[in-house]
Design a protein around this motif. Structure first.
Motif, PDB file in Angstrom:
ATOM      1  N   ASP A  13       0.832  -1.200   0.000  1.00 50.20           N
ATOM      2  CA  ASP A  13       0.000   0.000   0.000  1.00 50.20           C
ATOM      3  C   ASP A  13       0.867   1.250   0.000  1.00 50.20           C
ATOM      4  O   ASP A  13       0.536   2.237  -0.653  1.00 50.20           O
ATOM      5  CB  ASP A  13      -0.926   0.008   1.219  1.00 50.20           C
ATOM      6  CG  ASP A  13      -2.025  -1.032   1.137  1.00 50.20           C
ATOM      7  OD1 ASP A  13      -2.582  -1.355   2.191  1.00 50.20           O
ATOM      8  OD2 ASP A  13      -2.310  -1.507   0.018  1.00 50.20           O
ATOM      9  N   ARG A  15       3.855   1.693  -1.297  1.00 49.63           N
ATOM     10  CA  ARG A  15       4.457   1.978  -2.599  1.00 49.63           C
ATOM     11  C   ARG A  15       3.444   2.625  -3.539  1.00 49.63           C
ATOM     12  O   ARG A  15       3.815   3.431  -4.378  1.00 49.63           O
ATOM     13  CB  ARG A  15       5.092   0.735  -3.208  1.00 49.63           C
ATOM     14  CG  ARG A  15       4.110  -0.262  -3.749  1.00 49.63           C
ATOM     15  CD  ARG A  15       4.829  -1.447  -4.346  1.00 49.63           C
ATOM     16  NE  ARG A  15       3.854  -2.312  -4.962  1.00 49.63           N
ATOM     17  CZ  ARG A  15       4.128  -3.449  -5.518  1.00 49.63           C
ATOM     18  NH1 ARG A  15       5.365  -3.894  -5.529  1.00 49.63           N
ATOM     19  NH2 ARG A  15       3.202  -4.186  -6.059  1.00 49.63           N
ATOM     20  N   TYR A  16       2.175   2.270  -3.396  1.00 50.09           N
ATOM     21  CA  TYR A  16       1.155   2.906  -4.232  1.00 50.09           C
ATOM     22  C   TYR A  16       0.972   4.376  -3.861  1.00 50.09           C
ATOM     23  O   TYR A  16       0.559   5.179  -4.682  1.00 50.09           O
ATOM     24  CB  TYR A  16      -0.178   2.165  -4.118  1.00 50.09           C
ATOM     25  CG  TYR A  16      -0.148   0.774  -4.712  1.00 50.09           C
ATOM     26  CD1 TYR A  16       0.512   0.520  -5.904  1.00 50.09           C
ATOM     27  CD2 TYR A  16      -0.778  -0.281  -4.083  1.00 50.09           C
ATOM     28  CE1 TYR A  16       0.551  -0.755  -6.455  1.00 50.09           C
ATOM     29  CE2 TYR A  16      -0.753  -1.559  -4.625  1.00 50.09           C
ATOM     30  CZ  TYR A  16      -0.085  -1.786  -5.798  1.00 50.09           C
ATOM     31  OH  TYR A  16      -0.053  -3.044  -6.340  1.00 50.09           O
ATOM     32  N   ASN A  17       1.286   4.734  -2.626  1.00 45.48           N
ATOM     33  CA  ASN A  17       1.194   6.132  -2.204  1.00 45.48           C
ATOM     34  C   ASN A  17       2.359   6.964  -2.731  1.00 45.48           C
ATOM     35  O   ASN A  17       2.310   8.186  -2.690  1.00 45.48           O
ATOM     36  CB  ASN A  17       1.153   6.234  -0.675  1.00 45.48           C
ATOM     37  CG  ASN A  17      -0.110   5.644  -0.102  1.00 45.48           C
ATOM     38  OD1 ASN A  17      -1.164   5.682  -0.731  1.00 45.48           O
ATOM     39  ND2 ASN A  17      -0.013   5.075   1.081  1.00 45.48           N
ATOM     40  N   THR A  19       3.895   6.458  -5.927  1.00 47.15           N
ATOM     41  CA  THR A  19       4.138   6.080  -7.327  1.00 47.15           C
ATOM     42  C   THR A  19       4.924   7.161  -8.063  1.00 47.15           C
ATOM     43  O   THR A  19       5.846   6.854  -8.819  1.00 47.15           O
ATOM     44  CB  THR A  19       2.826   5.782  -8.077  1.00 47.15           C
ATOM     45  OG1 THR A  19       1.978   6.916  -7.979  1.00 47.15           O
ATOM     46  CG2 THR A  19       2.136   4.560  -7.529  1.00 47.15           C
ATOM     47  N   TRP A  92       9.095   0.737  -5.172  1.00 44.78           N
ATOM     48  CA  TRP A  92       8.410  -0.117  -6.140  1.00 44.78           C
ATOM     49  C   TRP A  92       9.385  -0.281  -7.296  1.00 44.78           C
ATOM     50  O   TRP A  92       9.443   0.536  -8.201  1.00 44.78           O
ATOM     51  CB  TRP A  92       7.123   0.545  -6.579  1.00 44.78           C
ATOM     52  CG  TRP A  92       6.214  -0.316  -7.381  1.00 44.78           C
ATOM     53  CD1 TRP A  92       6.420  -1.588  -7.829  1.00 44.78           C
ATOM     54  CD2 TRP A  92       4.914   0.054  -7.846  1.00 44.78           C
ATOM     55  NE1 TRP A  92       5.345  -2.033  -8.544  1.00 44.78           N
ATOM     56  CE2 TRP A  92       4.392  -1.047  -8.560  1.00 44.78           C
ATOM     57  CE3 TRP A  92       4.146   1.194  -7.733  1.00 44.78           C
ATOM     58  CZ2 TRP A  92       3.142  -1.016  -9.160  1.00 44.78           C
ATOM     59  CZ3 TRP A  92       2.897   1.230  -8.315  1.00 44.78           C
ATOM     60  CH2 TRP A  92       2.405   0.122  -9.014  1.00 44.78           C
ATOM     61  N   ARG A  95       8.310   0.058 -11.032  1.00 43.44           N
ATOM     62  CA  ARG A  95       8.015   1.444 -11.421  1.00 43.44           C
ATOM     63  C   ARG A  95       9.310   2.239 -11.528  1.00 43.44           C
ATOM     64  O   ARG A  95       9.489   3.047 -12.442  1.00 43.44           O
ATOM     65  CB  ARG A  95       7.061   2.088 -10.429  1.00 43.44           C
ATOM     66  CG  ARG A  95       6.683   3.497 -10.797  1.00 43.44           C
ATOM     67  CD  ARG A  95       5.210   3.716 -10.603  1.00 43.44           C
ATOM     68  NE  ARG A  95       4.825   5.067 -10.933  1.00 43.44           N
ATOM     69  CZ  ARG A  95       4.251   5.409 -12.071  1.00 43.44           C
ATOM     70  NH1 ARG A  95       3.966   4.493 -12.970  1.00 43.44           N
ATOM     71  NH2 ARG A  95       3.907   6.651 -12.308  1.00 43.44           N
ATOM     72  N   THR A 155       2.456  -0.130 -14.391  1.00 39.52           N
ATOM     73  CA  THR A 155       2.467   0.101 -12.943  1.00 39.52           C
ATOM     74  C   THR A 155       1.453   1.162 -12.546  1.00 39.52           C
ATOM     75  O   THR A 155       0.877   1.092 -11.464  1.00 39.52           O
ATOM     76  CB  THR A 155       3.877   0.488 -12.441  1.00 39.52           C
ATOM     77  OG1 THR A 155       4.355   1.618 -13.174  1.00 39.52           O
ATOM     78  CG2 THR A 155       4.844  -0.674 -12.589  1.00 39.52           C
ATOM     79  N   LYS A 156       1.208   2.134 -13.401  1.00 38.98           N
ATOM     80  CA  LYS A 156       0.181   3.158 -13.119  1.00 38.98           C
ATOM     81  C   LYS A 156      -1.206   2.505 -13.065  1.00 38.98           C
ATOM     82  O   LYS A 156      -2.008   2.821 -12.181  1.00 38.98           O
ATOM     83  CB  LYS A 156       0.235   4.254 -14.176  1.00 38.98           C
ATOM     84  CG  LYS A 156      -0.694   5.406 -13.918  1.00 38.98           C
ATOM     85  CD  LYS A 156      -0.215   6.223 -12.750  1.00 38.98           C
ATOM     86  CE  LYS A 156      -1.022   7.502 -12.640  1.00 38.98           C
ATOM     87  NZ  LYS A 156      -0.631   8.275 -11.485  1.00 38.98           N
ATOM     88  N   LYS A 158      -1.811  -0.604 -12.352  1.00 40.37           N
ATOM     89  CA  LYS A 158      -1.821  -1.426 -11.154  1.00 40.37           C
ATOM     90  C   LYS A 158      -2.088  -0.582  -9.912  1.00 40.37           C
ATOM     91  O   LYS A 158      -2.829  -0.986  -9.014  1.00 40.37           O
ATOM     92  CB  LYS A 158      -0.473  -2.154 -11.034  1.00 40.37           C
ATOM     93  CG  LYS A 158      -0.508  -3.376 -10.197  1.00 40.37           C
ATOM     94  CD  LYS A 158       0.798  -4.150 -10.366  1.00 40.37           C
ATOM     95  CE  LYS A 158       0.738  -5.423  -9.577  1.00 40.37           C
ATOM     96  NZ  LYS A 158       1.948  -6.205  -9.699  1.00 40.37           N
ATOM     97  N   ALA A 159      -1.499   0.613  -9.864  1.00 41.35           N
ATOM     98  CA  ALA A 159      -1.709   1.517  -8.736  1.00 41.35           C
ATOM     99  C   ALA A 159      -3.164   1.991  -8.680  1.00 41.35           C
ATOM    100  O   ALA A 159      -3.762   2.052  -7.611  1.00 41.35           O
ATOM    101  CB  ALA A 159      -0.768   2.712  -8.822  1.00 41.35           C
ATOM    102  N   LYS A 163      -5.934   1.261  -5.671  1.00 35.23           N
ATOM    103  CA  LYS A 163      -6.630   2.326  -4.942  1.00 35.23           C
ATOM    104  C   LYS A 163      -8.134   2.134  -4.981  1.00 35.23           C
ATOM    105  O   LYS A 163      -8.846   2.542  -4.080  1.00 35.23           O
ATOM    106  CB  LYS A 163      -6.235   3.694  -5.500  1.00 35.23           C
ATOM    107  CG  LYS A 163      -4.857   4.128  -5.062  1.00 35.23           C
ATOM    108  CD  LYS A 163      -4.532   5.501  -5.539  1.00 35.23           C
ATOM    109  CE  LYS A 163      -3.123   5.877  -5.070  1.00 35.23           C
ATOM    110  NZ  LYS A 163      -2.736   7.196  -5.474  1.00 35.23           N
TER     111      LYS A 163
END
Length: 165
Positions: A13, A15-17, A19, A92, A95, A155-156, A158-159, A163
């Motif tokens: 979570d 790593r998604y914050n 990106t 990540w 990414r 990766t975008k 996936k993010a 979310k």
């Protein structure tokens, strides 16, 4: 007590914050590393050209020094961001690698088209069939750009999916 799964999903979570920071870190590193490689190999080791060849050798060496400083600032800036991402457990790698490829490819394509052909501040090599070198340089750049875009877009997506989940 926290389980291993909870820690893993917290890191995912996180790593998604971050990106954008993962991408920017990779982009700066890729741009700086390829610029450094260009300067070290083609300028210093092979003596094919200087960053600015339209003046004296002394000016060429000064321009190489400025170019070298730029490449190191970009590389080190990217690595500082990389270290910060690791510290936050937000790295990540996929990414980041997409950013590396895109930064490297964009620099190389800019160098091969704008600096070599439009501004004519130097050529990759001063030979009769310079176009062979130009094609190899720019095709390699295009491959890196395409691979970087593909990884970055993947990766975008996936993010975004993470979310909305």
């Amino acid at each position: 007590m926290e389980t291993r799964t909870t820690k893993s999903s917290a890191a995912i979570d996180n790593r998604y914050n971050f990106t954008a920071r993962n991408f920017i870190s990779g982009y700066l590193f890729g741009l700086g590393f390829v610029a450094f490689f260009d300067e070290a190999v083609f300028h210093q080791l092979l003596h094919w050209h200087h960053f600015y060849d339209k003046s004296t050798t002394s000016m060429g060496l000064i321009s190489d020094g400025i170019f070298h400083a730029f490449s190191w600032f970009a590389t080190i800036g990217g690595l500082f961001l990389f270290a910060d991402l690791r510290r936050r457990k937000a790295l990540w790698l996929a990414r980041w690698c997409g950013g590396v490829l895109l930064g490297a490819g964009v620099f190389q394509f800019f160098d091969g088209t704008i600096q070599h052909k439009v501004w004519r501040i130097h050529q990759i090599r001063y030979v009769d069939n310079v176009y062979i070198y130009d094609w190899i340089w720019n095709i390699t750049a295009a491959i890196m750009i395409i691979a970087g875009i593909m990884i970055t877009v993947h990766t975008k997506q996936k993010a975004k999916a993470a979310k909305h989940a």
